[in-house]
Design an enzyme around this catalytic site. Structure first.
Site, PDB file in Angstrom:
ATOM      1  N   CYS A  94       0.830  -1.203   0.000  1.00  0.00           N
ATOM      2  CA  CYS A  94       0.000   0.000   0.000  1.00  0.00           C
ATOM      3  C   CYS A  94       0.866   1.255   0.000  1.00  0.00           C
ATOM      4  O   CYS A  94       0.619   2.199  -0.752  1.00  0.00           O
ATOM      5  CB  CYS A  94      -0.920  -0.022   1.218  1.00  0.00           C
ATOM      6  N   CYS A 191      -5.874  -3.667   7.279  1.00  0.00           N
ATOM      7  CA  CYS A 191      -7.036  -2.776   7.211  1.00  0.00           C
ATOM      8  C   CYS A 191      -8.224  -3.394   6.491  1.00  0.00           C
ATOM      9  O   CYS A 191      -9.372  -3.128   6.847  1.00  0.00           O
ATOM     10  CB  CYS A 191      -6.651  -1.439   6.576  1.00  0.00           C
TER      11      CYS A 191
END
Length: 362
Positions: A94, A191
């Site tokens: 990410c 997440c």
């Protein structure tokens, strides 16, 4: 601005210091789904919290729809890695793609002078003006392992205001600044897997990784069966489902995953000892070239470990090889190997992704 304490304090401190701040929050999930996510960053409540901080401080705030990009660059890559028998680190992907490539490009398009984040890592500038990446002051919060892929060009544009603070001081700053999220808990787990059930995500995207198969010893003797290689990682000892010991009563560990045959290979702890590894997609921030010869470094092959001495070098075949001073245990393809300067252990020299070993020639 993920909506958490760290990025909120970063934005508020810069605003207080007189900078013209623009808050940017990434929408990484469908909003209907996001509102139900608890304990995850960049979800529905987090977007609301980020906007509330921006409104309270008086600077503009934008929500950027990165759902498709995040799915392709992070979630699909995560599932692919497990299907290959690897153990991925989606937070690094990410940072490497969505945040420090796409988001950085957006910041430049807004004519920003810098992109600031709430990461616990430091950026310093050498006498020659070159920026360097360094460990955070707070060892317990240091995120340098997850930022090894940050390039020189990106460091020119990035700022990390929290690198000199510990988490307790960050929360004190949030309270001093009157931020409503001062006591908000930190996000936990991955997440997009807030419940910790990563296998559910992989089963949905790559069902072949959940197909049953055999658990065998290093000689190929079948010891039991499993319900999918996604439930196993290199170095795992517990939960093997075969009693955990061989005929010599020595504890057994997962030493290799073979996705093509759907086999989990187990063996004694000694079989996990790894003297050297190959790396893919290496980012080198050192002052020399890896092709010039072995460079002495300290390395971490897991975020929580103490760095150990090693040498890193580009091979004639084009690989980058790391040779440990002492063999390491539990080395897993798909994880990161991060380099630190042995003369200054706070300085990050880059890193790469641990690659599977090529089959040896007969």
């Amino acid at each position: 601005m993920s909506g958490g304490v760290d990025s909120s304090v970063t934005a508020a401190l810069l605003h207080e210091a007189g900078y013209e701040v623009v808050g940017m929050t990434l929408q990484l999930y469908d909003q209907g789904e996001a509102m139900a996510r608890k304990g995850a960053c960049c979800a529905g409540q987090d977007i609301y919290d980020a906007r509330r901080v921006a409104d309270g401080m008086g600077f503009p705030h934008y929500v950027l729809d990165y759902e498709s990009r995040f799915r392709d660059a992070v979630i699909e890559d995560f599932a692919d890695a497990y299907a290959r028998g690897e153990t991925p680190i989606p937070c690094v992907r990410c940072n490497q793609t969505v945040k420090f490539t796409d988001l950085l490009t957006t910041a430049r398009e807004l004519d920003a002078d810098a992109l600031a984040t709430g990461h616990y890592v430091r950026r310093t500038v050498e006498a020659d003006g070159a920026p360097t990446l360094r460990r955070a002051v707070d060892d317990g919060k240091d995120q340098s392992y997850f930022l090894f892929a940050t390039t020189h060009a990106q460091l020119d544009f990035l700022r990390f205001p929290l690198g000199d603070l510990d988490k307790s001081e960050t929360r004190r700053q949030a309270q001093r600044l009157g931020l409503a999220i001062a006591d908000k808990p930190d996000s936990q787990d991955i997440c997009f897997v807030p419940d910790g059930d990563y296998a559910r995500i992989v089963r949905r995207l790559r069902p072949e990784a959940a197909e049953p198969g055999e658990i065998v010893d290093r000689d190929g003797t079948v010891l039991g069966r499993h319900d999918g290689i996604i439930h196993y990682t290199i170095g795992q000892r517990r939960g093997l489902g075969i009693g955990g010991r061989d005929t010599s009563s020595e504890p057994l560990y997962v030493v290799r995953l073979e996705p093509e045959s759907r086999r989990v290979v187990v063996g004694p702890r000694a079989a996990l000892a790894t003297p050297d590894i190959l790396l893919d997609q290496v980012n080198w921030l050192g002052g020399t070239r890896l092709s010039d010869g072995p460079a002495k470094v300290l390395v971490k092959i897991r975020n929580t470990m103490t760095p150990v001495p090693a040498a890193v070098e580009a091979t004639p075949l084009g690989d980058v090889e790391v040779r440990f001073e002492q063999p390491q245990h539990g080395v897993s393809p798909g994880q990161a190997c991060v380099f630190y300067d042995p003369a200054d252990a706070s300085r990050v020299l880059g890193g790469g992704w641990i690659a599977p070993r090529r089959p040896q020639a007969a």
